[in-house]
Design a protein around this motif. Structure first.
Motif: not given
Length: 443
Positions: A306-315
């Motif tokens: 889920d942190l990966g999902t958040l990171m992709l949103m930032l990217m």
């Protein structure tokens, strides 16, 4: 004893990783993943510093290319069965929560409920002033960059029913000697990492929305991103709570005495024999008085995925699954450099090199000697976390679309005694990050 579940570069993520898969044959992906599996598994069982559990995720060119889970989310010590970490294991991510809290706050800025440059007193409902510099207003910009002249010396977490006004206001019943205020540096003058600032941030977020902090963050950020996460473990679904990692050290809970040959001792989130419950005194909770029972500073429980999902949103400049979560300009402002330590240390306390540059609610890791996370080639923003045995890293190169997430559920020895070779991190953290970078990103 130590479980291991990973996702090979490709296969389960075939659809998400087509650009990368087109560049390398499948055998190369499998070989790289196998090497990384072995390296991380060896670190978890390293006698120099065993890790209770480890969950990692790597992103390369905007695609998740590696996930790995190792060790045990719950350790029975012979009395109960061990439970392995898996891709659905949540961790209390400590201070990485600050960056997530900031993302929620920035949504309120976009809604014109908050102004980063305004005196926060107008949002808190009382005058927040350093008594040594009473003429100088404190702003959200100051709080978010750890330059509000606040200190953690008198504490930063308080039970429900306690008002932060009574703690930070001179002469109030909990003020005591005023150790929460710097006497030689006023607002904006000096960087000192301060958890108390995020208690105030969460409190003013409540006050301008009239929503309890944990529920507010779910509405603003966690639910729109579809995350199985929260700042209140008692509100997690049963399956998520069952997968919540207990945090461990090989030391007692209330002393600094470590014993690498002793048992793993639970430090936080130990719900095997008791149910999770709301913070003590929740019946006395007053919205907008004190949000620290839900720990805006460190209390988010979330998985690496889920942190990966958040990171992709930032990217993706604020867009998730076709839905805009934050404006691109908002994220540009949030991750713009606000403070950089000078060579003489005259403008801030780097904590022996751990903090060198800062944005709004995020740490920054320039690819420079003494400031980098890996041995060259990775310029990142994000956050670090350290509490109750957990060590966490959220590091993203937003321009290139590369990133790494590391969640460690506890250590057998004091990490401060295992100094890194090229940074202020512990050696095992350097080894994890450098291995991930070489094999999942650069490789």
């Amino acid at each position: 004893m130590n479980g291991n579940r990973r996702t090979v570069l490709g296969l389960a993520l075939l659809g998400a990783c087509k650009p990368l898969l087109a560049a390398l044959p499948m055998s190369s992906h499998a070989a790289l993943a196998h090497v990384l599996d072995d390296a991380l598994a060896a670190l978890v069982t390293d006698p120099a510093c065993e890790l209770a559990s480890l969950s990692v995720l790597a992103i390369r060119k905007h695609n998740i290319v590696y996930e790995g889970q190792f060790g045990r989310r719950r350790i029975g010590n012979g009395g109960l069965p061990d439970l392995p970490a898996n891709r659905d294991t949540l961790y209390r991510i400590a201070s990485c929560s600050k960056m997530v809290t900031t993302l929620g706050l920035m949504r309120l800025v976009e809604a014109n409920k908050l102004d980063l440059d305004a005196d926060v007193s107008r949002y808190l409902g009382f005058s927040l002033r350093n008594p040594h510099f009473p003429e100088r207003a404190i702003t959200l910009q100051h709080l978010l960059t750890h330059r509000a002249s606040l200190r953690d010396d008198a504490g930063y977490s308080f039970p429900a029913g306690t008002s932060l006004k009574d703690f930070v206001t001179p002469g109030a019943r909990l003020y005591d000697k005023g150790a929460m205020w710097a006497s030689k540096a006023g607002p904006g003058d000096f960087f000192t990492y301060c958890n108390l600032g995020w208690g105030l941030i969460g409190t003013l977020m409540e006050r301008v929305t009239n929503e309890r902090f944990d529920r507010l963050m779910r509405r603003l950020l966690l639910a729109p991103l579809g995350l199985t996460a929260g700042y209140n473990p008692a509100a997690l679904a049963p399956a998520a709570l069952d997968n919540l990692a207990t945090l461990y050290r090989k030391r007692t809970v209330d002393t600094e005495v470590w014993d690498a040959s002793g048992p793993w001792i639970a430090q936080a989130d130990d719900y095997r024999s008791k149910p999770a419950s709301p913070p003590p005194g929740i019946e006395r909770y007053v919205i907008g008085d004190n949000a620290t029972p839900f720990s805006p500073t460190g209390g988010l429980r979330v998985t690496a995925r889920d942190l990966g999902t958040l990171m992709l949103m930032l990217m993706n400049k604020g867009v998730h699954d076709g839905q805009r979560i934050l404006q691109a300009a908002t994220l540009e402002r949030m991750f713009a450099r606000q403070w950089t330590a000078d060579a003489a240390g005259a403008n801030g306390d780097t904590l022996h090199g751990l903090f060198n540059a800062w944005g709004l609610g995020n740490a920054q890791f320039p690819d420079q000697p003494g400031r980098r996370l890996v041995e060259g080639g990775f310029d990142a923003v994000g956050h670090l976390g350290d509490a109750y045995g957990l060590r966490s890293v959220f590091a993203a190169d937003l321009q290139r679309g590369n990133g790494m997430i590391v969640l460690v559920g506890g250590t057998s020895v004091d990490p401060d005694l295992i100094k890194g070779r090229y940074s202020a991190l512990a050696r095992f953290e350097e080894d994890i990050l450098t291995s991930m970078f070489r094999h999942a990103i650069a490789g």
